[in-house]
Design an enzyme around this catalytic site. Sequence first.
Site, PDB file in Angstrom:
ATOM      1  N   ASP A 146     -11.939   2.570   1.519  1.00 46.72           N
ATOM      2  CA  ASP A 146     -10.696   1.939   1.966  1.00 46.72           C
ATOM      3  C   ASP A 146      -9.454   2.677   1.454  1.00 46.72           C
ATOM      4  O   ASP A 146      -8.696   2.107   0.676  1.00 46.72           O
ATOM      5  CB  ASP A 146     -10.707   0.484   1.464  1.00 46.72           C
ATOM      6  CG  ASP A 146      -9.648  -0.404   2.074  1.00 46.72           C
ATOM      7  OD1 ASP A 146      -9.073  -0.021   3.104  1.00 46.72           O
ATOM      8  OD2 ASP A 146      -9.395  -1.481   1.520  1.00 46.72           O
ATOM      9  N   HIS A 167     -12.314  -4.386  -1.234  1.00 45.18           N
ATOM     10  CA  HIS A 167     -11.296  -4.916  -2.133  1.00 45.18           C
ATOM     11  C   HIS A 167     -11.848  -5.299  -3.502  1.00 45.18           C
ATOM     12  O   HIS A 167     -11.237  -6.079  -4.234  1.00 45.18           O
ATOM     13  CB  HIS A 167     -10.553  -6.106  -1.503  1.00 45.18           C
ATOM     14  CG  HIS A 167      -9.584  -5.688  -0.453  1.00 45.18           C
ATOM     15  ND1 HIS A 167      -8.730  -6.567   0.165  1.00 45.18           N
ATOM     16  CD2 HIS A 167      -9.324  -4.470   0.107  1.00 45.18           C
ATOM     17  CE1 HIS A 167      -7.982  -5.931   1.060  1.00 45.18           C
ATOM     18  NE2 HIS A 167      -8.343  -4.643   1.037  1.00 45.18           N
ATOM     19  N   GLU A 185      -0.683   0.550   4.228  1.00 45.42           N
ATOM     20  CA  GLU A 185      -1.484  -0.401   5.006  1.00 45.42           C
ATOM     21  C   GLU A 185      -1.779  -1.665   4.205  1.00 45.42           C
ATOM     22  O   GLU A 185      -1.774  -2.775   4.737  1.00 45.42           O
ATOM     23  CB  GLU A 185      -2.800   0.263   5.446  1.00 45.42           C
ATOM     24  CG  GLU A 185      -3.664  -0.577   6.395  1.00 45.42           C
ATOM     25  CD  GLU A 185      -4.701  -1.428   5.687  1.00 45.42           C
ATOM     26  OE1 GLU A 185      -5.328  -2.269   6.342  1.00 45.42           O
ATOM     27  OE2 GLU A 185      -4.877  -1.263   4.458  1.00 45.42           O
ATOM     28  N   GLU A 186      -2.054  -1.490   2.925  1.00 38.46           N
ATOM     29  CA  GLU A 186      -2.481  -2.609   2.094  1.00 38.46           C
ATOM     30  C   GLU A 186      -1.340  -3.579   1.780  1.00 38.46           C
ATOM     31  O   GLU A 186      -0.192  -3.180   1.603  1.00 38.46           O
ATOM     32  CB  GLU A 186      -3.061  -2.087   0.777  1.00 38.46           C
ATOM     33  CG  GLU A 186      -4.267  -1.175   0.925  1.00 38.46           C
ATOM     34  CD  GLU A 186      -5.537  -1.939   1.276  1.00 38.46           C
ATOM     35  OE1 GLU A 186      -5.462  -3.155   1.547  1.00 38.46           O
ATOM     36  OE2 GLU A 186      -6.609  -1.310   1.280  1.00 38.46           O
ATOM     37  N   ASP A 191     -11.634   3.036   9.341  1.00 38.90           N
ATOM     38  CA  ASP A 191     -11.352   2.243   8.145  1.00 38.90           C
ATOM     39  C   ASP A 191     -12.655   1.642   7.608  1.00 38.90           C
ATOM     40  O   ASP A 191     -13.568   1.325   8.381  1.00 38.90           O
ATOM     41  CB  ASP A 191     -10.354   1.127   8.469  1.00 38.90           C
ATOM     42  CG  ASP A 191      -9.605   0.618   7.242  1.00 38.90           C
ATOM     43  OD1 ASP A 191      -9.920   1.068   6.123  1.00 38.90           O
ATOM     44  OD2 ASP A 191      -8.704  -0.228   7.403  1.00 38.90           O
TER      45      ASP A 191
END
Length: 385
Positions: A139, A335, A185-186, A232
């Site tokens: 990621d 995550h 993006e996060e 992704d």
Amino acid sequence: MLFAVALLTLVSFLSLGSAYSDLSDDTLKNLPGPGDDFDIHKGSILAPILRTRVSGTEGNRAVRQHFIDFFKSQLPEWRIELHNSTSTTPVSGGKEVPFVNLIATRDPPGSFEGDVSRLALVAHYDSKYTPKGFIGAIDSAAPCAMIMHVARSIDAALTKKWAASDGDDFDVEHKGVQILLLDGEEAFRSWTDTDSLYGARALAGDWESTFHTAASIYRTPLDSIELFLLLDLLGSAQPRVPSYFKTTHWAYKHMANAEDRLRKLGVMKSSPNHAANMVKRENKKPRAEPYFLPEGSKADNAFMGGFVQDDHVPFMARGVEILHIIPTPFPRVWHEITDDGEHLDMDTVEDWTKLVMAFAAEWMELEGFFDFTAGKRGETTKSEL
């Protein structure tokens, strides 16, 4: 005016994959692997990305410089641009955080900016703010590395193809490749419309209002994107990626077909039927193939709506066609602090790289333009299978 209308009509016929051309079995078997360049500790492509790289931090800048150095040293024909924007975040205390997208473009020589349609290969390179020390290998360090290797692997074939063109093939002379490595993006705190996709939202908005010259075929840089291929969460074992959008199911089917052929040719390293894996087990009978893209035969009336929020959203909202390559369900390390280099399944990483390369090469119709005598980069050869 009549000429412009006729030209746009021609472009519409050339789009929607009408020029897509399969690679031969021999080319598929010889597509170059990354070799040591994907070593998680010392590999020249992947290792420098496997670090914390939160937007606005030194780690983020270092990884971006790694991208710049790679293109300048290995792909000098690619045009490099940086797209800059700033925004406050929920954790910045009112301060503006910089977000920098890297854009690398390879267009046919002599073409004009507004007259080229492009395959866009896209991933985000920032890492998540929490947990502290988060690396984000799937990621999306690994997807970034995949794209870099794909670009390097098709570059010489692009040059050879364009050099061989006699100038009479409209599609050859007006079709290029663009790489978008997006920042921000996060989410910094929790995913919302404003706390996420910082770089993608800024770039899509700016490109919507950036106009090519009046005589151009494509009105804006967004119009020039024929397909936005977003990678992704790739790099964990046994991924399953569905076909998300009816309008690009045809492209998904092309990639699924390439996967099927690669598996039947025995070059997918993560396959239980790869020669190296067959040697390791007592039962030599072939096993069912765990396809990455299992919905190649999905019917057009089977699309029920819904999608995964990601960098494609602001582009899709402006009419860009999207092929989203993200697993459902997400990998277990998503995550989590365990999303690091040690938890990558490197056979799967290499297989995704080969599959995306095959798709890009078929999209750009590069059959017959690869030179496999120039040497490979340490990957397994056919004689070793």
